[in-house]
Design a protein around this motif. Structure first.
Motif, PDB file in Angstrom:
ATOM      1  N   LYS A 146      13.236 -26.127 -53.918  1.00  0.00           N
ATOM      2  CA  LYS A 146      11.819 -26.425 -53.715  1.00  0.00           C
ATOM      3  C   LYS A 146      11.570 -27.921 -53.865  1.00  0.00           C
ATOM      4  CE  LYS A 146       7.171 -25.192 -55.343  1.00  0.00           C
ATOM      5  NZ  LYS A 146       6.398 -24.367 -56.303  1.00  0.00           N
ATOM      6  N   SER A 147      12.226 -28.556 -54.821  1.00  0.00           N
ATOM      7  CA  SER A 147      12.076 -30.000 -55.015  1.00  0.00           C
ATOM      8  C   SER A 147      12.609 -30.792 -53.829  1.00  0.00           C
ATOM      9  CB  SER A 147      12.807 -30.444 -56.286  1.00  0.00           C
ATOM     10  OG  SER A 147      12.215 -29.887 -57.437  1.00  0.00           O
ATOM     11  N   SER A 148      13.545 -30.191 -53.080  1.00  0.00           N
ATOM     12  CA  SER A 148      14.103 -30.862 -51.906  1.00  0.00           C
ATOM     13  C   SER A 148      13.221 -30.703 -50.674  1.00  0.00           C
ATOM     14  CB  SER A 148      15.505 -30.320 -51.596  1.00  0.00           C
ATOM     15  OG  SER A 148      15.442 -29.050 -50.961  1.00  0.00           O
ATOM     16  N   GLY A 149      12.169 -29.880 -50.790  1.00  0.00           N
ATOM     17  CA  GLY A 149      11.274 -29.658 -49.665  1.00  0.00           C
ATOM     18  C   GLY A 149      11.563 -28.378 -48.891  1.00  0.00           C
ATOM     19  N   THR A 150      12.463 -27.564 -49.403  1.00  0.00           N
ATOM     20  CA  THR A 150      12.824 -26.315 -48.744  1.00  0.00           C
ATOM     21  C   THR A 150      11.988 -25.158 -49.288  1.00  0.00           C
ATOM     22  OG1 THR A 150      15.100 -27.047 -48.382  1.00  0.00           O
ATOM     23  CG2 THR A 150      14.717 -24.677 -48.334  1.00  0.00           C
ATOM     24  N   GLU A 151      11.517 -24.295 -48.405  1.00  0.00           N
ATOM     25  CA  GLU A 151      10.789 -23.101 -48.822  1.00  0.00           C
ATOM     26  C   GLU A 151      11.773 -21.958 -49.044  1.00  0.00           C
ATOM     27  OE1 GLU A 151       7.436 -19.890 -47.225  1.00  0.00           O
ATOM     28  OE2 GLU A 151       7.848 -21.710 -46.053  1.00  0.00           O
ATOM     29  N   VAL A 152      11.755 -21.389 -50.227  1.00  0.00           N
ATOM     30  CA  VAL A 152      12.619 -20.255 -50.551  1.00  0.00           C
ATOM     31  C   VAL A 152      11.784 -18.987 -50.470  1.00  0.00           C
ATOM     32  CG1 VAL A 152      14.147 -19.218 -52.257  1.00  0.00           C
ATOM     33  CG2 VAL A 152      14.034 -21.714 -52.053  1.00  0.00           C
ATOM     34  N   VAL A 153      12.099 -18.132 -49.509  1.00  0.00           N
ATOM     35  CA  VAL A 153      11.289 -16.932 -49.287  1.00  0.00           C
ATOM     36  C   VAL A 153      11.748 -15.763 -50.149  1.00  0.00           C
ATOM     37  CG1 VAL A 153      10.655 -17.623 -46.953  1.00  0.00           C
ATOM     38  CG2 VAL A 153      12.691 -16.209 -47.285  1.00  0.00           C
ATOM     39  N   GLN A 154      12.970 -15.834 -50.660  1.00  0.00           N
ATOM     40  CA  GLN A 154      13.450 -14.791 -51.562  1.00  0.00           C
ATOM     41  C   GLN A 154      14.631 -15.319 -52.371  1.00  0.00           C
ATOM     42  OE1 GLN A 154      13.786 -10.348 -50.814  1.00  0.00           O
ATOM     43  NE2 GLN A 154      15.899 -10.958 -50.386  1.00  0.00           N
ATOM     44  N   THR A 155      14.651 -14.963 -53.658  1.00  0.00           N
ATOM     45  CA  THR A 155      15.781 -15.289 -54.525  1.00  0.00           C
ATOM     46  C   THR A 155      16.251 -14.009 -55.185  1.00  0.00           C
ATOM     47  OG1 THR A 155      14.908 -17.498 -54.992  1.00  0.00           O
ATOM     48  CG2 THR A 155      16.554 -16.634 -56.513  1.00  0.00           C
ATOM     49  N   ARG A 156      17.524 -13.701 -55.000  1.00  0.00           N
ATOM     50  CA  ARG A 156      18.072 -12.480 -55.598  1.00  0.00           C
ATOM     51  C   ARG A 156      19.318 -12.826 -56.397  1.00  0.00           C
ATOM     52  NH1 ARG A 156      17.548  -7.048 -54.569  1.00  0.00           N
ATOM     53  NH2 ARG A 156      16.254  -7.482 -52.734  1.00  0.00           N
ATOM     54  N   GLY A 157      19.321 -12.476 -57.661  1.00  0.00           N
ATOM     55  CA  GLY A 157      20.488 -12.657 -58.504  1.00  0.00           C
ATOM     56  C   GLY A 157      21.267 -11.365 -58.635  1.00  0.00           C
ATOM     57  N   SER A 158      22.549 -11.481 -58.990  1.00  0.00           N
ATOM     58  CA  SER A 158      23.407 -10.301 -59.112  1.00  0.00           C
ATOM     59  C   SER A 158      23.795  -9.993 -60.552  1.00  0.00           C
ATOM     60  CB  SER A 158      24.685 -10.486 -58.281  1.00  0.00           C
ATOM     61  OG  SER A 158      24.379 -10.690 -56.927  1.00  0.00           O
ATOM     62  N   GLY A 159      23.432 -10.873 -61.476  1.00  0.00           N
ATOM     63  CA  GLY A 159      23.686 -10.596 -62.883  1.00  0.00           C
ATOM     64  C   GLY A 159      25.110 -10.811 -63.341  1.00  0.00           C
ATOM     65  N   ILE A 160      25.930 -11.514 -62.541  1.00  0.00           N
ATOM     66  CA  ILE A 160      27.320 -11.742 -62.931  1.00  0.00           C
ATOM     67  C   ILE A 160      27.385 -12.927 -63.890  1.00  0.00           C
ATOM     68  CG2 ILE A 160      29.659 -12.154 -62.126  1.00  0.00           C
ATOM     69  CD1 ILE A 160      28.405  -9.489 -61.222  1.00  0.00           C
ATOM     70  N   ILE A 161      27.997 -12.732 -65.016  1.00  0.00           N
ATOM     71  CA  ILE A 161      28.023 -13.764 -66.047  1.00  0.00           C
ATOM     72  C   ILE A 161      29.162 -14.758 -65.852  1.00  0.00           C
ATOM     73  CG2 ILE A 161      28.303 -14.205 -68.516  1.00  0.00           C
ATOM     74  CD1 ILE A 161      25.596 -13.078 -67.798  1.00  0.00           C
ATOM     75  N   THR A 162      30.356 -14.304 -65.485  1.00  0.00           N
ATOM     76  CA  THR A 162      31.510 -15.202 -65.471  1.00  0.00           C
ATOM     77  C   THR A 162      31.986 -15.539 -64.061  1.00  0.00           C
ATOM     78  OG1 THR A 162      33.205 -13.466 -65.517  1.00  0.00           O
ATOM     79  CG2 THR A 162      32.278 -14.174 -67.636  1.00  0.00           C
ATOM     80  N   ALA A 163      32.474 -16.767 -63.916  1.00  0.00           N
ATOM     81  CA  ALA A 163      33.091 -17.180 -62.659  1.00  0.00           C
ATOM     82  C   ALA A 163      34.361 -16.374 -62.403  1.00  0.00           C
ATOM     83  CB  ALA A 163      33.416 -18.667 -62.703  1.00  0.00           C
ATOM     84  N   ALA A 164      35.059 -16.015 -63.471  1.00  0.00           N
ATOM     85  CA  ALA A 164      36.295 -15.244 -63.314  1.00  0.00           C
ATOM     86  C   ALA A 164      36.036 -13.941 -62.568  1.00  0.00           C
ATOM     87  CB  ALA A 164      36.912 -14.968 -64.680  1.00  0.00           C
ATOM     88  N   GLU A 165      34.935 -13.260 -62.900  1.00  0.00           N
ATOM     89  CA  GLU A 165      34.620 -12.013 -62.192  1.00  0.00           C
ATOM     90  C   GLU A 165      34.266 -12.282 -60.741  1.00  0.00           C
ATOM     91  OE1 GLU A 165      31.520  -8.198 -62.298  1.00  0.00           O
ATOM     92  OE2 GLU A 165      31.628  -9.564 -64.011  1.00  0.00           O
ATOM     93  N   VAL A 166      33.478 -13.309 -60.500  1.00  0.00           N
ATOM     94  CA  VAL A 166      33.084 -13.642 -59.127  1.00  0.00           C
ATOM     95  C   VAL A 166      34.323 -13.932 -58.276  1.00  0.00           C
ATOM     96  CG1 VAL A 166      31.858 -15.318 -57.686  1.00  0.00           C
ATOM     97  CG2 VAL A 166      30.821 -14.509 -59.810  1.00  0.00           C
ATOM     98  N   GLY A 167      35.307 -14.584 -58.863  1.00  0.00           N
ATOM     99  CA  GLY A 167      36.510 -14.949 -58.128  1.00  0.00           C
ATOM    100  C   GLY A 167      37.324 -13.776 -57.636  1.00  0.00           C
ATOM    101  N   THR A 168      37.055 -12.570 -58.149  1.00  0.00           N
ATOM    102  CA  THR A 168      37.792 -11.382 -57.701  1.00  0.00           C
ATOM    103  C   THR A 168      37.155 -10.736 -56.482  1.00  0.00           C
ATOM    104  OG1 THR A 168      36.549  -9.806 -59.084  1.00  0.00           O
ATOM    105  CG2 THR A 168      38.439 -10.910 -60.098  1.00  0.00           C
ATOM    106  N   TRP A 169      35.969 -11.189 -56.083  1.00  0.00           N
ATOM    107  CA  TRP A 169      35.267 -10.557 -54.964  1.00  0.00           C
ATOM    108  C   TRP A 169      35.950 -10.860 -53.633  1.00  0.00           C
ATOM    109  CZ3 TRP A 169      29.192 -10.862 -55.453  1.00  0.00           C
ATOM    110  CH2 TRP A 169      28.802 -10.199 -56.629  1.00  0.00           C
ATOM    111  N   GLY A 170      35.947  -9.856 -52.753  1.00  0.00           N
ATOM    112  CA  GLY A 170      36.478  -9.998 -51.409  1.00  0.00           C
ATOM    113  C   GLY A 170      35.394  -9.882 -50.359  1.00  0.00           C
ATOM    114  N   LEU A 171      35.784  -9.655 -49.128  1.00  0.00           N
ATOM    115  CA  LEU A 171      34.839  -9.619 -48.010  1.00  0.00           C
ATOM    116  C   LEU A 171      33.753  -8.566 -48.210  1.00  0.00           C
ATOM    117  CD1 LEU A 171      33.840 -10.393 -45.203  1.00  0.00           C
ATOM    118  CD2 LEU A 171      35.586  -8.871 -44.243  1.00  0.00           C
ATOM    119  N   GLU A 172      34.106  -7.389 -48.673  1.00  0.00           N
ATOM    120  CA  GLU A 172      33.114  -6.324 -48.834  1.00  0.00           C
ATOM    121  C   GLU A 172      32.001  -6.740 -49.781  1.00  0.00           C
ATOM    122  OE1 GLU A 172      32.831  -1.651 -50.344  1.00  0.00           O
ATOM    123  OE2 GLU A 172      34.787  -2.570 -49.958  1.00  0.00           O
TER     124      GLU A 172
END
Length: 242
Positions: free
Chosen positions: A140-166
């Motif tokens: 928003k500070s950059s001038g971009t309008e964000v129409v939706q923000t959705r978080g996934s609740g993942i705490i660690t980068a280690a868990e995110v790193g296991t995600w694949g295409l699906e």
């Protein structure tokens, strides 16, 4: 040969960088140095420490030894949590320490959105909602309008790193919004370099991902533009003037 250096926190999706270097087809090197992340947590206090000047400075000499002509802090969350002005100060300190042009993934997202000529975006984040809202405020500070923000609740980068295409497709689809011109996936711990064509085809709109925009930003710092459609719409042709 042009060389862009990256400071990357920890070990999660760092293999996106050699993959992207290969896809760029030669003429550019993308060396990466791992920074000490401290606590692996998508939590504001941990992220502020992860992005501290001392932690970033520790990797600069190694990157310069590898011939870096510009340096990018390859982390979204540990840059935008500092806020718009704080993230600018983070980059200024990094540039002064390195004696090189510098930027971060958060600014890479803001500039990539502008380069695509987009005004409205949706954020599909791996982070908890409160951290994702910090990215919303940054954009928003950059001038971009964000129409939706959705978080996934993942705490660690280690868990995110296991995600694949699906998982990446699910993240992008659930975070998309009919009014969004572009969908943003803001986590450098997320593997996306191999998935960009499939994700854009599924959403039928441009998708910007953290490691993709980070490399693009590094090339921008060196005034290098490389067309590689397999890296998504951002790399498909000439950038639009702001």
């Amino acid at each position: 040969m042009a060389t862009v250096g990256f400071l990357y926190p920890g070990y999660s999706a760092e293999d996106d960088y050699p993959r992207i270097e290969s896809l760029l087809g030669g003429g550019v090197r993308l060396p990466l140095v791992h920074t000490d992340i401290g606590e692996d947590a998508h939590r504001v206090d941990a992220l502020l420490e992860m992005g501290s000047a001392a932690r970033l400075a520790a990797g600069v000499a190694d990157l310069k030894d590898q011939g870096a002509e510009a340096v990018v802090w390859a982390c979204t969350s540990a840059s935008f949590v500092f806020g718009w002005e704080g993230a600018h100060e983070q980059v200024r300190e990094l540039s002064a320490t390195a004696g090189l042009p510098a930027s971060s993934t958060s600014f890479a997202f803001a500039r990539a959105v502008q380069a695509l000529g987009a005004e409205r975006v949706a954020i599909a984040a791996t982070y908890p909602e409160d951290v994702a809202e910090h990215f919303h405020a940054f954009l928003k500070s950059s001038g971009t309008e964000v129409v939706q923000t959705r978080g996934s609740g993942i705490i660690t980068a280690a868990e995110v790193g296991t995600w694949g295409l699906e998982e990446v497709l699910h993240l992008a689809r659930t975070g998309d919004h009919p009014d969004a011109e572009v969908v943003l996936l803001p986590d450098t711990a997320l593997h996306t370099a191999a998935y960009l064509p499939a994700v854009e085809e599924a959403l039928r709109k441009p998708v910007l991902t953290a490691n993709q925009v980070t490399v693009w930003e590094g090339l921008r710092l060196l005034d290098r533009e490389i067309v590689r459609p397999e890296l998504g719409t951002l790399f498909a042709g000439p950038r639009r003037e702001e």
